[in-house]
Design an enzyme around this catalytic site. Structure first.
Site, PDB file in Angstrom:
ATOM      1  N   GLY A 169     -18.565  -7.928  48.986  1.00 25.80           N
ATOM      2  CA  GLY A 169     -19.514  -8.189  48.224  1.00 25.80           C
ATOM      3  C   GLY A 169     -18.819  -9.763  47.997  1.00 25.80           C
ATOM      4  N   ARG A 227     -21.092  -5.872  55.307  1.00 21.22           N
ATOM      5  CA  ARG A 227     -20.770  -4.696  54.659  1.00 21.22           C
ATOM      6  C   ARG A 227     -20.671  -4.114  55.864  1.00 21.22           C
ATOM      7  NH1 ARG A 227     -19.074  -4.543  49.415  1.00 21.22           N
ATOM      8  NH2 ARG A 227     -21.120  -5.000  48.054  1.00 21.22           N
ATOM      9  N   ASP A 279     -12.115  -4.079  47.745  1.00 19.68           N
ATOM     10  CA  ASP A 279     -11.480  -2.793  48.233  1.00 19.68           C
ATOM     11  C   ASP A 279     -12.018  -2.228  49.746  1.00 19.68           C
ATOM     12  OD1 ASP A 279      -9.807  -0.252  47.162  1.00 19.68           O
ATOM     13  OD2 ASP A 279     -11.477   0.515  46.829  1.00 19.68           O
ATOM     14  N   THR A 283     -13.077 -10.559  45.254  1.00 20.24           N
ATOM     15  CA  THR A 283     -14.396  -9.559  44.155  1.00 20.24           C
ATOM     16  C   THR A 283     -14.388 -10.028  42.995  1.00 20.24           C
ATOM     17  OG1 THR A 283     -15.358  -7.312  43.868  1.00 20.24           O
ATOM     18  CG2 THR A 283     -12.027  -7.406  44.176  1.00 20.24           C
ATOM     19  N   ASP A 317     -14.884  -7.142  41.016  1.00 17.69           N
ATOM     20  CA  ASP A 317     -14.948  -6.094  39.886  1.00 17.69           C
ATOM     21  C   ASP A 317     -13.384  -6.142  39.384  1.00 17.69           C
ATOM     22  OD1 ASP A 317     -18.035  -5.503  41.093  1.00 17.69           O
ATOM     23  OD2 ASP A 317     -16.672  -4.423  42.757  1.00 17.69           O
ATOM     24  N   ASP A 342     -10.905  -5.251  40.218  1.00 20.13           N
ATOM     25  CA  ASP A 342     -10.669  -4.037  40.353  1.00 20.13           C
ATOM     26  C   ASP A 342      -9.481  -3.450  41.810  1.00 20.13           C
ATOM     27  OD1 ASP A 342     -11.745  -4.666  42.816  1.00 20.13           O
ATOM     28  OD2 ASP A 342     -13.416  -2.774  43.128  1.00 20.13           O
ATOM     29  N   ARG A 357     -18.476  -1.950  40.047  1.00 21.14           N
ATOM     30  CA  ARG A 357     -18.541  -0.508  41.000  1.00 21.14           C
ATOM     31  C   ARG A 357     -17.972   0.358  39.500  1.00 21.14           C
ATOM     32  NH1 ARG A 357     -19.217  -0.491  46.084  1.00 21.14           N
ATOM     33  NH2 ARG A 357     -18.879  -2.284  46.426  1.00 21.14           N
TER      34      ARG A 357
HETATM   35  O1  F6P Z   1     -18.244  -5.013  44.783  1.00 22.75           O
HETATM   36  C1  F6P Z   1     -18.665  -6.322  43.797  1.00 22.75           C
HETATM   37  C2  F6P Z   1     -20.545  -5.672  43.074  1.00 22.75           C
HETATM   38  O2  F6P Z   1     -21.266  -6.947  43.302  1.00 22.75           O
HETATM   39  C3  F6P Z   1     -20.507  -4.177  42.845  1.00 22.75           C
HETATM   40  O3  F6P Z   1     -19.881  -4.996  41.256  1.00 22.75           O
HETATM   41  C4  F6P Z   1     -21.244  -4.140  42.954  1.00 22.75           C
HETATM   42  O4  F6P Z   1     -21.182  -2.623  42.989  1.00 22.75           O
HETATM   43  C5  F6P Z   1     -21.819  -3.955  44.032  1.00 22.75           C
HETATM   44  O5  F6P Z   1     -21.032  -5.124  44.645  1.00 22.75           O
HETATM   45  C6  F6P Z   1     -23.267  -4.329  44.680  1.00 22.75           C
HETATM   46  O6  F6P Z   1     -22.746  -4.313  45.609  1.00 22.75           O
HETATM   47  P1  F6P Z   1     -24.660  -5.114  46.593  1.00 22.75           P
HETATM   48  O7  F6P Z   1     -24.731  -6.498  46.246  1.00 22.75           O
HETATM   49  O8  F6P Z   1     -24.173  -4.251  48.406  1.00 22.75           O
HETATM   50  O9  F6P Z   1     -25.727  -4.268  46.063  1.00 22.75           O
END
Ligand code: F6P
Length: 319
Positions: free
Chosen positions: A11, A72, A103, A125, A127, A129, A171
């Site tokens: 992300g 991803r 991560d 990120t 997050d 995390d 997340r």
């Molecule tokens: O890791 C960043 C993040 O925005 C998280 O907070 C969230 O759960 C996820 O990515 C959403 O991913 P996507 O944009 O692929 O739906």
């Protein structure tokens, strides 16, 4: 080291561009060539790789998103995908790689390291995390976005005397909920690292109403569960006028804050230094305002922890 690569993965987060810029400029300053890998590990596998120069990273320090794009990439989780990636890096004469991401991106960097290709991981990120760092690039900007949104929601919550359940990203981590919640004065903060009792929430709302409070703001981390379901139970038990607001991807965009830009510059520059020192397999972070690095395998064996003192403090000052 004569030539390095840089990619962003997972992300996107505000400050990734500032970090790419720092990596490119710092390397060029030391006469090292830099290649940009586009579309994360997906682009690494397919060889979507191009040289970057000083001008390639002009005018991006203030922009959200990532000029290298991101993706991803499930294929990179396989041995075959990783071998393909290493082959492409060798084809372009790249001797070390800087990976900016979360991560999953660290997991990819760890795999490359295990296969003998020097990689440096940088925490990008929203997050917050990632183990081995107090803060990740993009977290501060996301917090500011969330707090601005909650401040606005509070205006309408007060006018209508409503309860609001606001779901934020993160997340499996509660950092965005916790830090934005304390900054916005939320009465209730729910994070996945800590359980909650629905009756406590109901009692707190009831006490607030009895005291003449005009609103009740609940910030719910997405990792806790479905905000609609939690909100429905609270509504049923309190009979309050309750609305749910899911902030969503707005949290990932926008111009990075000063804190994120400076963090990105410091960590990006250190990644280049490590490669110059012949060190691979490290991840860079900030601990107690000092730039630090540690073995990426060791870092990944640890887990990011929430700051429970902030959680406790939030419950002591917002009710
Ligand atoms: O890791 C960043 C993040 O925005 C998280 O907070 C969230 O759960 C996820 O990515 C959403 O991913 P996507 O944009 O692929 O739906």
């Amino acid at each position: 080291m004569q030539r390095i690569g840089v990619l962003t993965s997972g992300g996107d987060s505000p400050g990734m561009n500032a970090c790419i810029r720092a990596v490119v400029r710092k390397a060029i300053y030391h006469n090292i060539e830099v290649y940009g890998v586009y579309h994360g590990y997906q682009g690494l596998i397919s060889g979507n790789i191009e040289p970057l120069n000083v001008g390639s990273v002009a005018d991006i320090v203030h922009r959200g998103g990532t000029m290298l794009y991101t993706a991803r990439c499930p294929e990179f989780k396989t041995d075959e995908g990783q071998e393909k990636g290493i082959a492409q890096l060798k084809r372009f004469g790249i001797e070390g790689l800087v990976v900016i991401g979360g991560d999953g991106s660290y997991q990819g960097a760890k795999k490359l390291t295990e296969k003998g290709f020097p990689c440096i991981g940088l925490p990008g990120t929203i997050d917050n995390d990632i183990p081995g760092t107090d803060f990740t690039i993009g977290f501060d900007t996301a917090l500011n976005t969330v707090v601005q949104a909650i401040d606005k929601i509070r205006d309408t919550a007060t006018s209508h005397e409503r309860v609001f359940a606001i779901e934020v990203m993160g997340r499996n981590a509660g950092d965005i909920a916790l830090w934005s919640g304390i900054a916005a004065g939320a009465e209730t903060i729910l994070i996945p690292e800590d359980g909650y009792d629905i009756n406590d929430i109901v009692n707190k709302i009831q006490r607030g109403i009895n005291r003449g409070k005009k609103h009740h703001i609940m910030v719910i981390a997405e990792g806790v569960g479905n905000a609609d379901e939690i909100a429905a139970r609270v509504k049923e038990l309190t009979k309050s006028d309750l609305r749910v607001s899911v902030l969503g991807h707005i949290q990932r965009g926008g111009s990075p804050t000063v804190a994120d830009r400076v963090l990105a510059a410091r960590l990006g520059a250190r990644a280049v230094e490590l490669l110059m020192e012949g060190k691979g397999g490290r991840c860079v972070g900030i601990l107690n305002n000092k730039v630090v690095d540690e073995d990426i395998l060791v870092a990944l064996s640890n887990k990011h922890k929430i700051d429970h003192s902030i959680f406790k403090l939030a419950s002591e000052i917002s009710f």
